[in-house]
Design a protein around this motif. Structure first.
Motif, PDB file in Angstrom:
ATOM      1  N   THR A  20       0.847  -1.189   0.000  1.00  0.00           N
ATOM      2  CA  THR A  20       0.000   0.000   0.000  1.00  0.00           C
ATOM      3  C   THR A  20       0.887   1.245   0.000  1.00  0.00           C
ATOM      4  O   THR A  20       2.115   1.184   0.199  1.00  0.00           O
ATOM      5  N   ASP A  21       0.214   2.417  -0.216  1.00  0.00           N
ATOM      6  CA  ASP A  21       0.979   3.673  -0.189  1.00  0.00           C
ATOM      7  C   ASP A  21       1.613   3.929   1.189  1.00  0.00           C
ATOM      8  O   ASP A  21       2.726   4.479   1.286  1.00  0.00           O
ATOM      9  N   LEU A  22       0.904   3.545   2.264  1.00  0.00           N
ATOM     10  CA  LEU A  22       1.457   3.731   3.610  1.00  0.00           C
ATOM     11  C   LEU A  22       2.735   2.930   3.804  1.00  0.00           C
ATOM     12  O   LEU A  22       3.709   3.396   4.408  1.00  0.00           O
ATOM     13  N   GLN A  23       2.724   1.740   3.252  1.00  0.00           N
ATOM     14  CA  GLN A  23       3.916   0.908   3.369  1.00  0.00           C
ATOM     15  C   GLN A  23       5.098   1.511   2.593  1.00  0.00           C
ATOM     16  O   GLN A  23       6.254   1.421   3.024  1.00  0.00           O
TER      17      GLN A  23
ATOM     18  N   CYS B 200       6.518   4.289   4.743  1.00  0.00           N
ATOM     19  CA  CYS B 200       7.305   3.751   5.858  1.00  0.00           C
ATOM     20  C   CYS B 200       8.682   3.277   5.402  1.00  0.00           C
ATOM     21  O   CYS B 200       9.693   3.451   6.111  1.00  0.00           O
ATOM     22  N   SER B 201       8.738   2.643   4.215  1.00  0.00           N
ATOM     23  CA  SER B 201      10.032   2.160   3.735  1.00  0.00           C
ATOM     24  C   SER B 201      10.985   3.302   3.405  1.00  0.00           C
ATOM     25  O   SER B 201      12.201   3.175   3.546  1.00  0.00           O
ATOM     26  N   LEU B 202      10.401   4.427   2.958  1.00  0.00           N
ATOM     27  CA  LEU B 202      11.249   5.591   2.659  1.00  0.00           C
ATOM     28  C   LEU B 202      11.505   6.462   3.894  1.00  0.00           C
ATOM     29  O   LEU B 202      12.357   7.362   3.866  1.00  0.00           O
ATOM     30  N   GLY B 203      10.813   6.245   4.974  1.00  0.00           N
ATOM     31  CA  GLY B 203      10.930   7.102   6.159  1.00  0.00           C
ATOM     32  C   GLY B 203      12.326   7.090   6.778  1.00  0.00           C
ATOM     33  O   GLY B 203      12.827   8.121   7.262  1.00  0.00           O
ATOM     34  N   TYR B 204      12.961   5.896   6.824  1.00  0.00           N
ATOM     35  CA  TYR B 204      14.303   5.811   7.415  1.00  0.00           C
ATOM     36  C   TYR B 204      15.299   6.658   6.646  1.00  0.00           C
ATOM     37  O   TYR B 204      16.123   7.380   7.233  1.00  0.00           O
ATOM     38  N   SER B 205      15.223   6.561   5.311  1.00  0.00           N
ATOM     39  CA  SER B 205      16.125   7.378   4.494  1.00  0.00           C
ATOM     40  C   SER B 205      15.843   8.861   4.685  1.00  0.00           C
ATOM     41  O   SER B 205      16.778   9.679   4.746  1.00  0.00           O
ATOM     42  N   ILE B 206      14.543   9.203   4.813  1.00  0.00           N
ATOM     43  CA  ILE B 206      14.203  10.610   5.037  1.00  0.00           C
ATOM     44  C   ILE B 206      14.761  11.083   6.380  1.00  0.00           C
ATOM     45  O   ILE B 206      15.277  12.199   6.517  1.00  0.00           O
ATOM     46  N   LEU B 207      14.713  10.205   7.424  1.00  0.00           N
ATOM     47  CA  LEU B 207      15.236  10.553   8.741  1.00  0.00           C
ATOM     48  C   LEU B 207      16.742  10.835   8.681  1.00  0.00           C
ATOM     49  O   LEU B 207      17.243  11.815   9.252  1.00  0.00           O
ATOM     50  N   LEU B 208      17.490   9.965   8.001  1.00  0.00           N
ATOM     51  CA  LEU B 208      18.934  10.187   7.856  1.00  0.00           C
ATOM     52  C   LEU B 208      19.224  11.471   7.107  1.00  0.00           C
ATOM     53  O   LEU B 208      20.143  12.219   7.465  1.00  0.00           O
ATOM     54  N   MET B 209      18.444  11.742   6.091  1.00  0.00           N
ATOM     55  CA  MET B 209      18.653  12.930   5.279  1.00  0.00           C
ATOM     56  C   MET B 209      18.405  14.193   6.104  1.00  0.00           C
ATOM     57  O   MET B 209      19.189  15.146   6.062  1.00  0.00           O
ATOM     58  N   VAL B 210      17.331  14.188   6.888  1.00  0.00           N
ATOM     59  CA  VAL B 210      17.013  15.362   7.708  1.00  0.00           C
ATOM     60  C   VAL B 210      18.084  15.565   8.788  1.00  0.00           C
ATOM     61  O   VAL B 210      18.533  16.694   9.048  1.00  0.00           O
ATOM     62  N   THR B 211      18.520  14.465   9.427  1.00  0.00           N
ATOM     63  CA  THR B 211      19.558  14.568  10.466  1.00  0.00           C
ATOM     64  C   THR B 211      20.849  15.151   9.909  1.00  0.00           C
ATOM     65  O   THR B 211      21.489  16.032  10.509  1.00  0.00           O
ATOM     66  N   CYS B 212      21.284  14.659   8.763  1.00  0.00           N
ATOM     67  CA  CYS B 212      22.521  15.153   8.136  1.00  0.00           C
ATOM     68  C   CYS B 212      22.399  16.631   7.788  1.00  0.00           C
ATOM     69  O   CYS B 212      23.354  17.401   7.962  1.00  0.00           O
ATOM     70  N   THR B 213      21.210  17.058   7.335  1.00  0.00           N
ATOM     71  CA  THR B 213      21.001  18.460   6.976  1.00  0.00           C
ATOM     72  C   THR B 213      21.084  19.354   8.205  1.00  0.00           C
ATOM     73  O   THR B 213      21.688  20.437   8.179  1.00  0.00           O
TER      74      THR B 213
ATOM     75  N   ILE C 112       7.864  13.340  -3.663  1.00  0.00           N
ATOM     76  CA  ILE C 112       6.761  12.690  -2.939  1.00  0.00           C
ATOM     77  C   ILE C 112       5.387  13.080  -3.505  1.00  0.00           C
ATOM     78  O   ILE C 112       4.566  12.196  -3.816  1.00  0.00           O
ATOM     79  N   PRO C 113       5.067  14.367  -3.674  1.00  0.00           N
ATOM     80  CA  PRO C 113       3.733  14.673  -4.244  1.00  0.00           C
ATOM     81  C   PRO C 113       3.575  14.210  -5.687  1.00  0.00           C
ATOM     82  O   PRO C 113       2.493  13.794  -6.099  1.00  0.00           O
TER      83      PRO C 113
ATOM     84  N   ALA D  88       0.278   8.278  -9.103  1.00  0.00           N
ATOM     85  CA  ALA D  88       0.224   6.829  -8.913  1.00  0.00           C
ATOM     86  C   ALA D  88      -1.044   6.223  -9.501  1.00  0.00           C
ATOM     87  O   ALA D  88      -1.035   5.093  -9.982  1.00  0.00           O
ATOM     88  N   GLN D  89      -2.170   6.979  -9.537  1.00  0.00           N
ATOM     89  CA  GLN D  89      -3.441   6.441 -10.014  1.00  0.00           C
ATOM     90  C   GLN D  89      -3.729   6.818 -11.462  1.00  0.00           C
ATOM     91  O   GLN D  89      -4.773   6.475 -11.995  1.00  0.00           O
ATOM     92  N   SER D  90      -2.816   7.594 -12.011  1.00  0.00           N
ATOM     93  CA  SER D  90      -3.052   8.022 -13.407  1.00  0.00           C
ATOM     94  C   SER D  90      -2.686   6.891 -14.345  1.00  0.00           C
ATOM     95  O   SER D  90      -1.828   6.078 -14.062  1.00  0.00           O
TER      96      SER D  90
END
Length: 661
Positions: free
Chosen positions: A595-598, A601-614, A648-649, A655-657
């Motif tokens: 699903t889209d939520l999943q 979640c899979s991209l969230g860890y990478s986003i967390l590392l990216m935000v921390t480094c910034t 992301i947007p 995705a539905q197009s």
């Protein structure tokens, strides 16, 4: 009263010389006094180098005159002068020896009554014993050769005096400094020392001795480059310097250097190889034993003359009136004051009426050159003896032919003298005044042992040095191995030698830094692009390849494993997405069952590392430029954030197009 009469008689007789009557007169030059301060020719009396040596000549004359087999019917006299340890003063004094050879025109000289004067002709000096210092002998030899007066020195060792063209009337009974220099070179070679520092006193003795050492070193093919002669006083020599590993000091120098080493707190650091001014006596080393320990000293091969000890210790003011300087010696030796005018004004106790005794009331040790003074007098006597036998065979005493023979003829007999000197007692070592074939002897490293332990020789030296290294069992501080003396210590692995210009035994050690390694003793080279230096920088090794570690990814891996366990991956076939109007073109699309939520979640860890480094890139933007990597990292993270904010947007918006072609 008797004491005053004795001293007064000495002063009034001849205040500047000793005159002994005889059929043949010998001259004598001795350093009875030291150099005086500026403007004064003479200083303090020299008890040993002056009085001992002077008395040795008087002793030798007594022995010769009492010998029925040597110069029978001939009495040797003497005219002995004080050089005051100064070459110019000695030159003036030596003019006394040539007075009888100078023709004086007295035809126009008249007394007050008109009668011609009667001149007392000065005694004719046929030969001179002396001088002591090489610089003094050189000065005197230049004038004596003009009047063809032979000269035999008992202590002058300068190599240049061996030049027969310049000093053709000079002879000596001591080996020249070149013998000492040769012995020093052999010592340095045998003990493996490759660098020494040379110390020389001013004048011919010290400077020429060092020059001989350097010349013999070069001729022997030895790379033993002495450092430049040290200047700035004795204290500057012992205060250390850039060559701290250097330990050996080779000295043609007085022993005051030991006190300078002690002041500089260098006790036990230096190794000393001293010339004959060091090893002749032990008494000057008193209070300096800890500094001198381990020193190797070189001496002309000599012996102690027991007969002279008996003679000298029996001298008193009463029985030694012929020595005009003996009263001054008496005051100095016994540290007392005689009751006469003209004596020194120090606060000293009165002497005990001449009752003091040498060796009992004062220390006594025979001066090292006494034997050579006696040998010099005997050499002259033997030459005169042979000359007398040849020229006056049937004439008792000195015949007219011998009296007018001249110095050039006597010189030939002197050069032919060959006898067992006083120092060769019990040995097969005849004396030759041009060569002194007994050579030198080396004394073992000086130690604080009894006197007899200091006298064992390390070698026998005539043409070359044969060292008995088994005697070198202990050095200063109880060290039993031969201590090193080098200009520079060996470089460590990974360091190259940067040689000092003009000094092949000296270098500085430089580390091969960066990506360099030590190729040889003097060269550092760069490793190839895929290598780096090994630990001791003596070679290169491959650069390790960086691989993904299990640090940061372990959390992500754990999350994925948990996710796989809770919601195992699954696939679905979507037939609706590719179902076309034409049935022949319809396709089913194989998709992950997610699903889209999943996905978020899979991209969230990478986003967390990216935000921390910034965030940390922003916080470290003020670090100094040389250590600031935050700027390029921050720029990268800003760009990444913008891309992700756009992704992301767009991703979820499309995705539905459905794309239709």
């Amino acid at each position: 009263l008797l004491l005053s009469e004795v001293v007064h008689g000495q002063e009034m007789y001849a205040p500047h010389s000793i005159r002994l009557e005889g059929d043949i007169t010998l001259g004598g030059l001795f350093p009875v006094h030291a150099k005086g301060p500026p403007g004064v020719p003479c200083g303090d009396i020299k008890k040993e180098n002056g009085i001992h040596r002077l008395e040795a000549m008087l002793y030798a004359l007594d022995q010769i005159n009492s010998d029925p087999d040597l110069l029978p019917n001939v009495t040797l006299g003497a005219r002995i002068l004080d050089t005051c340890s100064r070459d110019t003063y000695a030159l003036e004094q030596s003019l006394t020896f040539v007075q009888a050879l100078i023709q004086k025109d007295t035809s126009d000289v008249r007394c007050t009554n008109g009668e011609p004067p009667v001149f007392v002709k000065p005694e004719k000096v046929v030969g001179v014993i002396g001088a002591s210092g090489s610089s003094v002998s050189i000065m005197v030899a230049n004038i004596l050769r003009l009047f063809q007066i032979p000269q035999i020195s008992y202590a002058s060792t300068a190599p240049e005096l061996s030049d027969d063209r310049r000093y053709d009337f000079f002879s000596r009974v001591v080996p020249p400094d070149s013998f000492q220099a040769q012995a020093m070179v052999d010592i340095v070679k045998a003990l493996g020392w490759n660098y020494v520092s040379t110390l020389a006193s001013e004048g011919n003795y010290g400077e020429k001795g060092v020059e001989s050492f350097m010349q013999i070193s070069r001729e022997a093919g030895r790379q033993i480059p002495p450092s430049p002669r040290r200047r700035g006083g004795l204290d500057s020599v012992t205060s250390g310097g850039p060559c701290q590993p250097l330990r050996l000091l080779l000295c043609f120098l007085h022993r005051q250097i030991l006190a300078a080493a002690k002041r500089a707190d260098q006790v036990g650091h230096f190794l000393w190889v001293g010339s004959d001014t060091w090893g002749s006596k032990v008494s000057p080393l008193l209070q300096q034993e800890d500094v001198a320990e381990g020193a190797i000293t070189i001496l002309p091969k000599r012996a102690t003359i027991e007969g002279f000890d008996t003679y000298f210790t029996s001298r008193t003011l009463e029985n030694n009136r012929r020595n005009v300087w003996f009263a001054e010696y008496w005051e100095e030796n016994f540290n007392c004051k005689l009751t006469i005018s003209g004596s020194k004004k120090e606060k000293k106790p009165l002497c005990r009426g001449g009752q003091e005794r040498i060796g009992k009331d004062s220390p006594y040790e025979q001066e090292g050159k006494v034997q050579f003074v006696i040998d010099a007098v005997y050499a002259m006597a033997h030459a005169l003896h042979h000359m007398n036998k040849d020229l006056c065979a049937d004439y008792p005493g000195v015949c007219p032919e011998m009296e007018h023979a001249g110095g050039k003829r006597l010189l030939k007999y002197i050069r032919g003298v060959n006898f067992n000197g006083q120092g060769a007692v019990g040995t097969q070592c005849p004396l030759n005044v041009r060569r002194s074939c007994c050579g030198v002897r080396v004394k073992e490293p000086w130690s604080r042992l009894p006197r007899e332990a200091l006298e064992s020789p390390l070698e026998r030296f005539q043409e070359h040095l044969d060292l008995f290294l088994c005697h070198l069992q202990e050095w200063g501080g109880g060290v039993r191995q031969v201590p090193p003396s080098v200009c520079s210590l060996p470089c460590k692995p990974g360091e190259r030698k940067k040689m000092v210009k003009g000094m092949p035994c000296c270098w500085h050690c430089e580390l091969c830094d960066g990506y360099q390694y030590q190729a040889d003793e003097v060269t550092c080279l760069l490793c190839s692009y895929n290598q780096r230096p090994n630990e001791n920088r003596t070679g290169c090794r491959a650069i390790p390849i960086a691989k993904l570690g299990w640090g940061l990814i372990s959390v992500q891996l754990l999350g994925v494993l948990v996710w796989f366990a809770v919601d195992p991956p699954n696939i679905v076939v979507d037939y609706d997405e590719q179902k076309t109007l034409n049935p022949e073109q319809a396709r089913g699309v194989l998709k992950c069952d997610i699903t889209d939520l999943q996905i978020i979640c899979s991209l969230g860890y990478s986003i967390l590392l990216m935000v921390t480094c910034t965030v940390y890139a922003i916080k470290t933007r003020g670090v100094p430029e040389n250590f600031n990597e935050a700027k390029p990292i921050g720029f990268t993270m800003y760009t990444t954030c913008i891309v992700w904010l756009a992704f992301i947007p767009i991703f979820f918006g499309t995705a539905q197009s459905a794309e239709k072609v």
